[in-house]
Design a protein around this motif. Structure first.
Motif, PDB file in Angstrom:
ATOM      1  N   THR A 182      -7.137   2.593  -4.510  1.00  0.00           N
ATOM      2  CA  THR A 182      -8.054   1.984  -3.541  1.00  0.00           C
ATOM      3  C   THR A 182      -9.379   2.729  -3.463  1.00  0.00           C
ATOM      4  OG1 THR A 182      -7.121   3.300  -1.720  1.00  0.00           O
ATOM      5  CG2 THR A 182      -6.113   1.152  -2.153  1.00  0.00           C
ATOM      6  N   GLY A 183      -9.420   3.926  -4.042  1.00  0.00           N
ATOM      7  CA  GLY A 183     -10.651   4.701  -4.010  1.00  0.00           C
ATOM      8  C   GLY A 183     -11.639   4.301  -5.086  1.00  0.00           C
ATOM      9  N   CYS A 184     -11.178   4.239  -6.337  1.00  0.00           N
ATOM     10  CA  CYS A 184     -12.086   3.943  -7.454  1.00  0.00           C
ATOM     11  C   CYS A 184     -11.833   2.597  -8.102  1.00  0.00           C
ATOM     12  CB  CYS A 184     -12.004   5.039  -8.508  1.00  0.00           C
ATOM     13  SG  CYS A 184     -10.405   5.110  -9.369  1.00  0.00           S
ATOM     14  N   GLY A 185     -10.750   1.939  -7.729  1.00  0.00           N
ATOM     15  CA  GLY A 185     -10.441   0.631  -8.284  1.00  0.00           C
ATOM     16  C   GLY A 185      -9.741   0.655  -9.632  1.00  0.00           C
ATOM     17  N   ARG A 186      -9.450   1.833 -10.162  1.00  0.00           N
ATOM     18  CA  ARG A 186      -8.777   1.926 -11.460  1.00  0.00           C
ATOM     19  C   ARG A 186      -7.366   1.352 -11.346  1.00  0.00           C
ATOM     20  NH1 ARG A 186      -9.879   4.580 -16.709  1.00  0.00           N
ATOM     21  NH2 ARG A 186      -7.978   4.131 -17.886  1.00  0.00           N
ATOM     22  N   ALA A 187      -7.004   0.472 -12.272  1.00  0.00           N
ATOM     23  CA  ALA A 187      -5.683  -0.134 -12.292  1.00  0.00           C
ATOM     24  C   ALA A 187      -4.827   0.524 -13.358  1.00  0.00           C
ATOM     25  CB  ALA A 187      -5.788  -1.635 -12.549  1.00  0.00           C
ATOM     26  N   ALA A 241       0.835  -1.201   0.000  1.00  0.00           N
ATOM     27  CA  ALA A 241       0.000   0.000   0.000  1.00  0.00           C
ATOM     28  C   ALA A 241       0.866   1.246   0.000  1.00  0.00           C
ATOM     29  CB  ALA A 241      -0.916   0.006   1.215  1.00  0.00           C
ATOM     30  N   ILE A 242       0.493   2.236  -0.820  1.00  0.00           N
ATOM     31  CA  ILE A 242       1.138   3.552  -0.807  1.00  0.00           C
ATOM     32  C   ILE A 242       0.133   4.561  -0.269  1.00  0.00           C
ATOM     33  CG2 ILE A 242       1.980   5.457  -2.230  1.00  0.00           C
ATOM     34  CD1 ILE A 242       3.392   3.594  -3.951  1.00  0.00           C
ATOM     35  N   ARG A 243       0.485   5.165   0.828  1.00  0.00           N
ATOM     36  CA  ARG A 243      -0.410   6.154   1.424  1.00  0.00           C
ATOM     37  C   ARG A 243       0.400   7.362   1.918  1.00  0.00           C
ATOM     38  NH1 ARG A 243      -2.588   1.141   2.764  1.00  0.00           N
ATOM     39  NH2 ARG A 243      -4.735   0.855   2.041  1.00  0.00           N
ATOM     40  N   ASP A 244       1.387   7.783   1.107  1.00  0.00           N
ATOM     41  CA  ASP A 244       2.216   8.919   1.508  1.00  0.00           C
ATOM     42  C   ASP A 244       1.632  10.244   1.056  1.00  0.00           C
ATOM     43  OD1 ASP A 244       2.692   8.946  -1.191  1.00  0.00           O
ATOM     44  OD2 ASP A 244       4.884   8.961  -1.029  1.00  0.00           O
ATOM     45  N   GLY A 245       0.532  10.202   0.281  1.00  0.00           N
ATOM     46  CA  GLY A 245      -0.127  11.445  -0.107  1.00  0.00           C
ATOM     47  C   GLY A 245       0.496  12.170  -1.271  1.00  0.00           C
ATOM     48  N   TYR A 288       1.009  10.918  -4.586  1.00  0.00           N
ATOM     49  CA  TYR A 288       0.412  10.607  -5.883  1.00  0.00           C
ATOM     50  C   TYR A 288      -1.096  10.865  -5.882  1.00  0.00           C
ATOM     51  CZ  TYR A 288       4.903   8.433  -6.771  1.00  0.00           C
ATOM     52  OH  TYR A 288       6.243   8.222  -6.922  1.00  0.00           O
ATOM     53  N   ARG A 289      -1.628  11.053  -7.091  1.00  0.00           N
ATOM     54  CA  ARG A 289      -3.052  11.298  -7.265  1.00  0.00           C
ATOM     55  C   ARG A 289      -3.576  10.427  -8.391  1.00  0.00           C
ATOM     56  NH1 ARG A 289      -5.912  16.717  -9.703  1.00  0.00           N
ATOM     57  NH2 ARG A 289      -4.878  15.898 -11.565  1.00  0.00           N
ATOM     58  N   CYS A 290      -4.662   9.743  -8.138  1.00  0.00           N
ATOM     59  CA  CYS A 290      -5.294   8.944  -9.183  1.00  0.00           C
ATOM     60  C   CYS A 290      -5.861   9.878 -10.247  1.00  0.00           C
ATOM     61  CB  CYS A 290      -6.404   8.087  -8.580  1.00  0.00           C
ATOM     62  SG  CYS A 290      -7.412   7.223  -9.805  1.00  0.00           S
ATOM     63  N   PRO A 291      -5.480   9.715 -11.511  1.00  0.00           N
ATOM     64  CA  PRO A 291      -6.012  10.589 -12.563  1.00  0.00           C
ATOM     65  C   PRO A 291      -7.528  10.490 -12.738  1.00  0.00           C
ATOM     66  CG  PRO A 291      -4.038   9.464 -13.337  1.00  0.00           C
ATOM     67  CD  PRO A 291      -4.417   8.821 -12.035  1.00  0.00           C
ATOM     68  N   GLN A 292      -8.122   9.391 -12.293  1.00  0.00           N
ATOM     69  CA  GLN A 292      -9.564   9.231 -12.475  1.00  0.00           C
ATOM     70  C   GLN A 292     -10.375   9.827 -11.335  1.00  0.00           C
ATOM     71  OE1 GLN A 292     -11.404   5.854 -14.548  1.00  0.00           O
ATOM     72  NE2 GLN A 292     -12.190   5.205 -12.551  1.00  0.00           N
ATOM     73  N   CYS A 293      -9.976   9.563 -10.082  1.00  0.00           N
ATOM     74  CA  CYS A 293     -10.794  10.016  -8.950  1.00  0.00           C
ATOM     75  C   CYS A 293     -10.077  10.966  -8.009  1.00  0.00           C
ATOM     76  CB  CYS A 293     -11.315   8.812  -8.158  1.00  0.00           C
ATOM     77  SG  CYS A 293     -10.052   8.006  -7.132  1.00  0.00           S
ATOM     78  N   SER A 294      -8.785  11.239  -8.270  1.00  0.00           N
ATOM     79  CA  SER A 294      -7.947  12.116  -7.447  1.00  0.00           C
ATOM     80  C   SER A 294      -7.611  11.521  -6.085  1.00  0.00           C
ATOM     81  CB  SER A 294      -8.600  13.496  -7.255  1.00  0.00           C
ATOM     82  OG  SER A 294      -8.775  14.138  -8.493  1.00  0.00           O
ATOM     83  N   GLY A 295      -7.882  10.233  -5.902  1.00  0.00           N
ATOM     84  CA  GLY A 295      -7.517   9.582  -4.652  1.00  0.00           C
ATOM     85  C   GLY A 295      -6.017   9.505  -4.471  1.00  0.00           C
ATOM     86  N   ALA A 296      -5.589   9.360  -3.205  1.00  0.00           N
ATOM     87  CA  ALA A 296      -4.166   9.383  -2.891  1.00  0.00           C
ATOM     88  C   ALA A 296      -3.601   8.025  -2.506  1.00  0.00           C
ATOM     89  CB  ALA A 296      -3.902  10.375  -1.757  1.00  0.00           C
ATOM     90  N   ASP A 297      -4.440   7.009  -2.382  1.00  0.00           N
ATOM     91  CA  ASP A 297      -3.993   5.707  -1.888  1.00  0.00           C
ATOM     92  C   ASP A 297      -3.984   4.672  -3.005  1.00  0.00           C
ATOM     93  OD1 ASP A 297      -3.908   6.929   0.575  1.00  0.00           O
ATOM     94  OD2 ASP A 297      -5.864   6.152   1.220  1.00  0.00           O
ATOM     95  N   PHE A 298      -2.901   3.884  -3.066  1.00  0.00           N
ATOM     96  CA  PHE A 298      -2.750   2.862  -4.092  1.00  0.00           C
ATOM     97  C   PHE A 298      -2.250   1.565  -3.468  1.00  0.00           C
ATOM     98  CE2 PHE A 298      -2.283   6.887  -6.256  1.00  0.00           C
ATOM     99  CZ  PHE A 298      -2.898   6.706  -7.483  1.00  0.00           C
ATOM    100  N   ASP A 299      -2.692   0.471  -4.003  1.00  0.00           N
ATOM    101  CA  ASP A 299      -2.068  -0.828  -3.763  1.00  0.00           C
ATOM    102  C   ASP A 299      -1.216  -1.131  -4.985  1.00  0.00           C
ATOM    103  OD1 ASP A 299      -3.157  -1.357  -1.259  1.00  0.00           O
ATOM    104  OD2 ASP A 299      -4.998  -2.193  -2.120  1.00  0.00           O
ATOM    105  N   ILE A 300       0.038  -1.494  -4.757  1.00  0.00           N
ATOM    106  CA  ILE A 300       0.948  -1.671  -5.883  1.00  0.00           C
ATOM    107  C   ILE A 300       1.550  -3.067  -5.906  1.00  0.00           C
ATOM    108  CG2 ILE A 300       1.531   0.780  -5.873  1.00  0.00           C
ATOM    109  CD1 ILE A 300       4.295  -0.039  -4.788  1.00  0.00           C
ATOM    110  N   THR A 301       1.796  -3.530  -7.110  1.00  0.00           N
ATOM    111  CA  THR A 301       2.602  -4.714  -7.367  1.00  0.00           C
ATOM    112  C   THR A 301       3.647  -4.316  -8.395  1.00  0.00           C
ATOM    113  OG1 THR A 301       1.294  -5.550  -9.219  1.00  0.00           O
ATOM    114  CG2 THR A 301       0.552  -6.159  -6.992  1.00  0.00           C
ATOM    115  N   SER A 302       4.441  -5.269  -8.823  1.00  0.00           N
ATOM    116  CA  SER A 302       5.476  -4.961  -9.815  1.00  0.00           C
ATOM    117  C   SER A 302       4.879  -4.667 -11.187  1.00  0.00           C
ATOM    118  CB  SER A 302       6.465  -6.122  -9.934  1.00  0.00           C
ATOM    119  OG  SER A 302       5.783  -7.314 -10.329  1.00  0.00           O
ATOM    120  N   THR A 303       3.619  -5.032 -11.400  1.00  0.00           N
ATOM    121  CA  THR A 303       3.015  -4.873 -12.723  1.00  0.00           C
ATOM    122  C   THR A 303       1.880  -3.855 -12.770  1.00  0.00           C
ATOM    123  OG1 THR A 303       1.496  -6.716 -12.296  1.00  0.00           O
ATOM    124  CG2 THR A 303       3.596  -7.234 -13.384  1.00  0.00           C
ATOM    125  N   ARG A 304       1.364  -3.408 -11.617  1.00  0.00           N
ATOM    126  CA  ARG A 304       0.266  -2.437 -11.666  1.00  0.00           C
ATOM    127  C   ARG A 304       0.097  -1.707 -10.344  1.00  0.00           C
ATOM    128  NH1 ARG A 304      -4.882  -5.506 -13.341  1.00  0.00           N
ATOM    129  NH2 ARG A 304      -3.320  -6.470 -14.665  1.00  0.00           N
TER     130      ARG A 304
END
Length: 345
Positions: A30-35, A4-8, A10-26
């Motif tokens: 966590t806000g809108c589910g956009r991968a 999980a990335i929650r350092d504030g 980055y911004r999701c281009p779709q929903c402007s959310g700041a939290d992401f779950d990351i793997t090596s490929t995507r």
């Protein structure tokens, strides 16, 4: 396994959310589910359907094409007429050899055509000549460079240039207070390309964390390799300069070298740079702009070669957001300006 990335930052281009779950490929918001897929570990934090038409075209046909693939050679070739002989002589040598090849093929072809019984043999030099000419026609900026480089060098040799504030002076002015900031700084380089400017113009002297973004996979892979070779840690992101995937007020310094004038919407790009800068943060960007006393050959080179892929051809101060103060535009070279500004505190 995801992290999980929650350092504030980055911004999701779709929903402007700041939290992401990351793997090596995507990266997954966590806000809108956009991968968002990753390329060589670098997330593609942009929405392809929102890209400006000119940005998409430059990425696909220019930076992911011949120019980007051979950037380390192509860029010095483009600017060789306005660089010192001591730096540009290898490219002038290649320029001269190219002209000799073109003329030699033409002479050989015509000679064979006029020689009884040798007309068939003329197809070889004339075919090669046609292929080279077709290449220059399809890459028009290179064709115009072949025509204009020597006349431009001759014209400029009689017009010594001295900037009121030089490239080095501007950087020294901006860097000096940053070096004594007394805290860890956050630096963003927009449209970083090969990361060459980020690395070479004094920014590595700061106590800073570095983030760099570009829309071209070809260019950003070069940047990734270069910074790894230098041993410099940098967060690299594939993204859109007019929709930066960062939260507001995140960076002490926002840079861009040679990109603003070529974007679909330069005003929006500058507004985005201002948005992600911290209050009191510094913006610095360089791009093409003719000096006032340029003559006809210089103007032809500027528009046909150097600035041929641009949307605008000057620093767009008329469209700056109100949040930018202390705006200074310095004509640092005959065909380049640097703009510096500060975001209002």
């Amino acid at each position: 396994m995801s992290t999980a990335i929650r350092d504030g930052k980055y911004r999701c281009p779709q929903c402007s959310g700041a939290d992401f779950d990351i793997t090596s490929t995507r990266w997954t918001c966590t806000g809108c589910g956009r991968a968002y897929a990753c390329v060589a570990g670098m997330p593609k934090l942009f929405l392809d359907e929102r890209l400006g038409a000119h940005d998409r075209k430059l990425r696909d046909t220019f930076y992911d094409g011949l120019f980007g693939q051979f950037y380390q050679v192509m860029m010095p070739v483009i600017v060789m007429p306005v660089r010192p002989w001591s730096l540009a002589w290898p490219y002038w040598l290649a320029y001269g050899v190219t002209w000799l090849v073109l003329v030699g093929l033409a002479v050989a072809g015509v000679t064979l055509l006029m020689t009884p019984g040798e007309q068939g043999a003329a197809l070889i030099p004339l075919g090669l000549l046609a292929a080279l000419v077709l290449f220059l026609v399809r890459n028009r900026y290179l064709g115009w460079l072949m025509l204009l480089a020597a006349p431009l060098k001759w014209v400029q040799s009689g017009k010594p240039w001295r900037a009121d504030e030089s490239f080095a002076d501007v950087h020294a002015r901006v860097l000096e207070p940053l070096r004594t900031a007394g805290r860890r700084l956050q630096v963003l380089d927009v449209s970083t390309g090969s990361c060459n400017s980020l690395y070479r113009h004094g920014w590595m002297s700061l106590d800073a964390d570095y983030t760099a973004i570009d829309l071209s996979e070809t260019m950003l892979k070069q940047g990734n390799a270069a910074m790894a070779g230098y041993g410099v840690g940098v967060d690299l992101v594939l993204g859109d300069a007019v929709d930066l995937p960062f939260q507001p007020d995140r960076f002490d310094v926002v840079l861009s070298y040679g990109a603003v004038n070529g974007l679909t919407d330069p005003a929006k790009a500058i507004a985005e740079m201002a948005r992600v800068a911290k209050p009191g943060g510094v913006l610095l960007f360089l791009d093409e702009q003719m000096y006032p006393s340029a003559g006809p050959i210089e103007r032809a080179y500027f528009h046909r070669v150097l600035s041929s892929h641009n949307v605008i051809h000057h620093c767009p101060v008329e469209s700056f957001p109100a949040s930018l103060t202390e705006v200074t535009v310095a004509q640092v070279y005959q065909f380049y300006y640097i703009c510096t500004a500060r975001k209002a505190a």
